[in-house]
Design a protein around this motif. Structure first.
Motif, PDB file in Angstrom:
ATOM      1  N   PRO A  43      13.561 -25.638 -20.044  1.00 37.28           N
ATOM      2  CA  PRO A  43      12.848 -24.374 -19.785  1.00 37.28           C
ATOM      3  C   PRO A  43      13.568 -23.198 -20.427  1.00 37.28           C
ATOM      4  O   PRO A  43      14.797 -23.089 -20.375  1.00 37.28           O
ATOM      5  CB  PRO A  43      12.867 -24.271 -18.255  1.00 37.28           C
ATOM      6  N   ILE A  44      12.798 -22.305 -21.050  1.00 36.06           N
ATOM      7  CA  ILE A  44      13.384 -21.118 -21.670  1.00 36.06           C
ATOM      8  C   ILE A  44      12.832 -19.824 -21.074  1.00 36.06           C
ATOM      9  O   ILE A  44      13.425 -18.770 -21.250  1.00 36.06           O
ATOM     10  CB  ILE A  44      13.162 -21.113 -23.202  1.00 36.06           C
ATOM     11  N   ALA A  45      11.706 -19.882 -20.372  1.00 38.69           N
ATOM     12  CA  ALA A  45      11.141 -18.687 -19.749  1.00 38.69           C
ATOM     13  C   ALA A  45      10.273 -19.098 -18.569  1.00 38.69           C
ATOM     14  O   ALA A  45       9.390 -19.950 -18.713  1.00 38.69           O
ATOM     15  CB  ALA A  45      10.320 -17.881 -20.754  1.00 38.69           C
ATOM     16  N   ASN A  46      10.543 -18.519 -17.416  1.00 42.56           N
ATOM     17  CA  ASN A  46       9.741 -18.736 -16.215  1.00 42.56           C
ATOM     18  C   ASN A  46       9.423 -17.379 -15.600  1.00 42.56           C
ATOM     19  O   ASN A  46      10.335 -16.569 -15.385  1.00 42.56           O
ATOM     20  CB  ASN A  46      10.487 -19.592 -15.189  1.00 42.56           C
ATOM     21  N   ASN A  47       8.158 -17.140 -15.334  1.00 45.72           N
ATOM     22  CA  ASN A  47       7.763 -15.849 -14.783  1.00 45.72           C
ATOM     23  C   ASN A  47       6.605 -16.049 -13.822  1.00 45.72           C
ATOM     24  O   ASN A  47       5.529 -16.494 -14.225  1.00 45.72           O
ATOM     25  CB  ASN A  47       7.366 -14.895 -15.912  1.00 45.72           C
ATOM     26  N   THR A  48       6.818 -15.728 -12.560  1.00 47.41           N
ATOM     27  CA  THR A  48       5.767 -15.809 -11.550  1.00 47.41           C
ATOM     28  C   THR A  48       5.713 -14.497 -10.776  1.00 47.41           C
ATOM     29  O   THR A  48       6.737 -14.036 -10.253  1.00 47.41           O
ATOM     30  CB  THR A  48       6.021 -16.954 -10.559  1.00 47.41           C
ATOM     31  N   THR A  49       4.541 -13.887 -10.735  1.00 48.77           N
ATOM     32  CA  THR A  49       4.318 -12.684  -9.940  1.00 48.77           C
ATOM     33  C   THR A  49       3.410 -13.042  -8.770  1.00 48.77           C
ATOM     34  O   THR A  49       2.427 -13.769  -8.923  1.00 48.77           O
ATOM     35  CB  THR A  49       3.680 -11.573 -10.769  1.00 48.77           C
ATOM     36  N   VAL A  50       3.750 -12.534  -7.588  1.00 55.25           N
ATOM     37  CA  VAL A  50       3.047 -12.880  -6.356  1.00 55.25           C
ATOM     38  C   VAL A  50       2.604 -11.614  -5.641  1.00 55.25           C
ATOM     39  O   VAL A  50       3.356 -10.633  -5.566  1.00 55.25           O
ATOM     40  CB  VAL A  50       3.941 -13.720  -5.412  1.00 55.25           C
ATOM     41  N   SER A  51       1.374 -11.640  -5.135  1.00 53.11           N
ATOM     42  CA  SER A  51       0.851 -10.578  -4.291  1.00 53.11           C
ATOM     43  C   SER A  51       0.249 -11.217  -3.049  1.00 53.11           C
ATOM     44  O   SER A  51      -0.633 -12.074  -3.158  1.00 53.11           O
ATOM     45  CB  SER A  51      -0.210  -9.757  -5.037  1.00 53.11           C
ATOM     46  N   ASN A  52       0.730 -10.813  -1.872  1.00 50.44           N
ATOM     47  CA  ASN A  52       0.266 -11.406  -0.621  1.00 50.44           C
ATOM     48  C   ASN A  52       0.033 -10.301   0.398  1.00 50.44           C
ATOM     49  O   ASN A  52       0.967  -9.597   0.793  1.00 50.44           O
ATOM     50  CB  ASN A  52       1.298 -12.407  -0.086  1.00 50.44           C
ATOM     51  N   SER A  53      -1.224 -10.128   0.803  1.00 51.19           N
ATOM     52  CA  SER A  53      -1.553  -9.101   1.779  1.00 51.19           C
ATOM     53  C   SER A  53      -2.240  -9.735   2.981  1.00 51.19           C
ATOM     54  O   SER A  53      -3.056 -10.647   2.840  1.00 51.19           O
ATOM     55  CB  SER A  53      -2.452  -8.031   1.165  1.00 51.19           C
ATOM     56  N   VAL A  54      -1.901  -9.250   4.171  1.00 49.57           N
ATOM     57  CA  VAL A  54      -2.467  -9.755   5.423  1.00 49.57           C
ATOM     58  C   VAL A  54      -2.940  -8.571   6.252  1.00 49.57           C
ATOM     59  O   VAL A  54      -2.197  -7.584   6.416  1.00 49.57           O
ATOM     60  CB  VAL A  54      -1.431 -10.572   6.222  1.00 49.57           C
ATOM     61  N   ALA A  55      -4.171  -8.645   6.761  1.00 54.27           N
ATOM     62  CA  ALA A  55      -4.734  -7.625   7.645  1.00 54.27           C
ATOM     63  C   ALA A  55      -5.106  -8.281   8.964  1.00 54.27           C
ATOM     64  O   ALA A  55      -5.701  -9.363   8.982  1.00 54.27           O
ATOM     65  CB  ALA A  55      -5.955  -6.973   7.004  1.00 54.27           C
ATOM     66  N   ASP A  56      -4.764  -7.620  10.078  1.00 55.48           N
ATOM     67  CA  ASP A  56      -4.998  -8.186  11.401  1.00 55.48           C
ATOM     68  C   ASP A  56      -5.536  -7.095  12.314  1.00 55.48           C
ATOM     69  O   ASP A  56      -4.917  -6.035  12.462  1.00 55.48           O
ATOM     70  CB  ASP A  56      -3.692  -8.755  11.961  1.00 55.48           C
ATOM     71  N   SER A  57      -6.697  -7.344  12.935  1.00 53.93           N
ATOM     72  CA  SER A  57      -7.291  -6.380  13.856  1.00 53.93           C
ATOM     73  C   SER A  57      -7.667  -7.087  15.143  1.00 53.93           C
ATOM     74  O   SER A  57      -8.351  -8.116  15.112  1.00 53.93           O
ATOM     75  CB  SER A  57      -8.536  -5.731  13.240  1.00 53.93           C
ATOM     76  N   PRO A  58      -7.229  -6.564  16.303  1.00 53.43           N
ATOM     77  CA  PRO A  58      -7.574  -7.211  17.567  1.00 53.43           C
ATOM     78  C   PRO A  58      -9.023  -6.985  17.983  1.00 53.43           C
ATOM     79  O   PRO A  58      -9.524  -7.667  18.874  1.00 53.43           O
ATOM     80  CB  PRO A  58      -6.609  -6.552  18.559  1.00 53.43           C
ATOM     81  N   SER A  91     -12.454  -5.020  19.588  1.00 57.56           N
ATOM     82  CA  SER A  91     -12.709  -4.363  20.871  1.00 57.56           C
ATOM     83  C   SER A  91     -12.194  -5.163  22.054  1.00 57.56           C
ATOM     84  O   SER A  91     -12.019  -4.627  23.142  1.00 57.56           O
ATOM     85  CB  SER A  91     -14.217  -4.125  21.033  1.00 57.56           C
ATOM     86  N   SER A  92     -11.925  -6.469  21.846  1.00 57.70           N
ATOM     87  CA  SER A  92     -11.445  -7.308  22.943  1.00 57.70           C
ATOM     88  C   SER A  92      -9.937  -7.448  22.945  1.00 57.70           C
ATOM     89  O   SER A  92      -9.389  -8.280  23.658  1.00 57.70           O
ATOM     90  CB  SER A  92     -12.080  -8.702  22.856  1.00 57.70           C
ATOM     91  N   GLY A  93      -9.254  -6.657  22.134  1.00 65.39           N
ATOM     92  CA  GLY A  93      -7.817  -6.775  22.042  1.00 65.39           C
ATOM     93  C   GLY A  93      -7.120  -6.318  23.308  1.00 65.39           C
ATOM     94  O   GLY A  93      -7.677  -5.605  24.144  1.00 65.39           O
ATOM     95  N   LEU A  94      -5.890  -6.716  23.475  1.00 59.26           N
ATOM     96  CA  LEU A  94      -5.095  -6.329  24.626  1.00 59.26           C
ATOM     97  C   LEU A  94      -4.780  -4.835  24.571  1.00 59.26           C
ATOM     98  O   LEU A  94      -4.736  -4.229  23.495  1.00 59.26           O
ATOM     99  CB  LEU A  94      -3.801  -7.143  24.661  1.00 59.26           C
ATOM    100  N   PRO A  95      -4.547  -4.216  25.731  1.00 58.38           N
ATOM    101  CA  PRO A  95      -4.172  -2.790  25.738  1.00 58.38           C
ATOM    102  C   PRO A  95      -2.939  -2.551  24.877  1.00 58.38           C
ATOM    103  O   PRO A  95      -1.958  -3.282  24.948  1.00 58.38           O
ATOM    104  CB  PRO A  95      -3.888  -2.514  27.226  1.00 58.38           C
ATOM    105  N   GLY A  96      -3.036  -1.561  24.046  1.00 65.26           N
ATOM    106  CA  GLY A  96      -1.920  -1.245  23.172  1.00 65.26           C
ATOM    107  C   GLY A  96      -1.958  -1.965  21.833  1.00 65.26           C
ATOM    108  O   GLY A  96      -1.125  -1.707  20.973  1.00 65.26           O
ATOM    109  N   SER A  97      -2.921  -2.912  21.655  1.00 69.16           N
ATOM    110  CA  SER A  97      -3.018  -3.631  20.389  1.00 69.16           C
ATOM    111  C   SER A  97      -3.425  -2.671  19.288  1.00 69.16           C
ATOM    112  O   SER A  97      -4.227  -1.750  19.486  1.00 69.16           O
ATOM    113  CB  SER A  97      -4.031  -4.764  20.505  1.00 69.16           C
ATOM    114  N   GLN A  98      -2.889  -2.900  18.080  1.00 67.96           N
ATOM    115  CA  GLN A  98      -3.171  -2.022  16.950  1.00 67.96           C
ATOM    116  C   GLN A  98      -3.514  -2.843  15.720  1.00 67.96           C
ATOM    117  O   GLN A  98      -3.113  -3.998  15.595  1.00 67.96           O
ATOM    118  CB  GLN A  98      -1.955  -1.139  16.650  1.00 67.96           C
TER     119      GLN A  98
END
Length: 404
Positions: free
Chosen positions: A225-240, A242-249
């Protein structure tokens, strides 16, 4: 929340024998190290160039390569099926001999995979009692090709030595979007993307001995091997929702950067072959193959594997028939207990059939290859659970050889 991951059927590094370079070698199941008397010797055994009968140009194209993988009881006890289909340029090369000296070059597509898949599972029950909907869009495009040239020298007594060098290039792009929606408008999404480019040199050395109708060959192949290049993008969205616990964001996280997880591994390949007969008229061949990762690659989970190839070639009038069988063992072991997000391990066995029409200066042939296998997978992200998996890999090869 359920998140289904993915591990490619073909790799990127899990198997070394998804495509076999050269029309004759493919039809004979890769049992070619002791034959190696056409342009594909640049890959199998460059020592064969000094033993060719006449100059040749060989062209082949894979009209179709497709795969299907079934993961048992992945989503709500239902199977998860992944399909891939693509076209491949196959192989192109030429070879020539002048006295004791032989030479040749070739281009080979060593792997090809394209996936464009949408999956939807409605009303999936969770162990906590909720019912959710799951949606996934997965896109993948990956190629591995090599181009190079080789030289060989006939020492006398039917013994030839050869060496070849090739430039290889592996390129892949993956987009994996997933969404799980639950009660009260709650949801979790994951959007993973990465792009990889691996470049390097592939060196091969070999020897070939011919004594009457008996042939024996050995080759050693090693990537630099003479050149290795990997770019990564990882996004996660989480919403509780209307039934979420009090204080959930609502929560949103995104990570971008470089990764060395996809660097090209250094896999040493040792191949020993025996053959008996006259190529083009009637010959049978058997090869034994060892793939050995280095210490660094063992640390990444890759293991040493052993494979075989057995094939024949028989000419009858203006027809030539070829066939073969071979194994294609995964470089990854079965997923270990107590760990998550491990690669899929599938061990394949393949059969190949080919028929060609030959004339004085050319041959036209068609070859069909089918691999089937089974193993163990871990498709649910961040889960210790495993699934049994079955896979098929098929290719159709159209080729032409011209002699001078």
């Amino acid at each position: 929340m359920l998140m289904v991951g993915t591990t490619s059927l073909a790799g990127p590094f899990s198997h070394q024998r998804n495509q076999l370079p050269g029309p004759r070698a493919t039809a004979m199941g890769g049992a070619f190290v002791a034959v190696a008397d056409d342009p594909s010797a640049v890959y199998w055994n460059p020592a064969g160039y000094s033993l060719i009968d006449r100059p040749e140009v060989s062209v082949s194209g894979i009209g179709l390569i497709q795969s299907s993988t079934t993961y048992d009881e992945t989503v709500s006890d239902k199977p998860f099926v992944e399909h891939a289909q693509s076209l491949s340029p196959g192989f192109f090369g030429a070879s020539i001999r002048n006295g004791r000296l032989g030479a040749g070059y070739g281009f080979a597509a060593l792997d090809e995979r394209n996936v464009n898949q949408n999956d939807s599972f409605r009303d999936v029950p969770l162990v906590t009692g909720e019912v959710v909907d799951y949606y996934r869009t997965y896109q993948e495009s990956s190629t591995l090709s090599a181009a190079g040239a080789g030289l060989s020298w006939l020492l006398g007594g039917g013994l030839s030595l050869g060496i070849s060098g090739a430039y290889y290039r592996r390129q892949s792009a993956v987009s994996n979007y997933q969404n799980v929606s639950g009660p009260g408008d709650s949801f979790t999404t994951r959007n993973l993307k990465y792009e990889t480019l691996n470049e390097g040199l592939l060196g091969t050395g070999g020897l070939l001995m011919v004594a009457g109708n008996f042939r024996a060959g050995f080759s050693y192949r090693y990537p630099f091997p003479i050149a290795n290049n990997t770019t990564v993008s990882n996004s996660v969205a989480d919403s509780p929702g209307s039934s979420g616990l009090p204080g959930s964001q609502n929560q949103l996280s995104s990570v971008e950067g470089k990764s060395d997880d996809m660097d090209e591994p250094r896999i040493r390949t040792y191949q020993l072959g025996l053959a008996w007969g006259v190529p083009g008229t009637g010959i049978v061949a058997v090869d034994l193959v060892k793939h050995a990762p280095g210490k660094a690659e063992e640390g990444r989970g890759l293991q040493t594997t052993y494979n075989y190839s057995a094939g024949f070639e028989a000419g009858v009038g203006g027809l030539v028939f070829r066939g073969g069988m071979f194994s294609n063992t995964s470089l990854y072991p079965d997923p270990a207990r107590g760990k998550a997000n491990q690669p899929t391990a599938i061990d394949y066995h393949g059969l190949s059939w080919g028929v060609g029409i030959t004339q004085k200066f050319r041959e036209v042939s068609v070859t069909y290859v089918r691999q089937t296998g089974s193993g163990t997978a871990q498709m649910v992200a961040d889960s210790y659970e495993t699934q049994q998996v079955q896979g098929t890999l098929e290719s159709l090869l159209l080729s032409s050889r011209v002699f001078f």
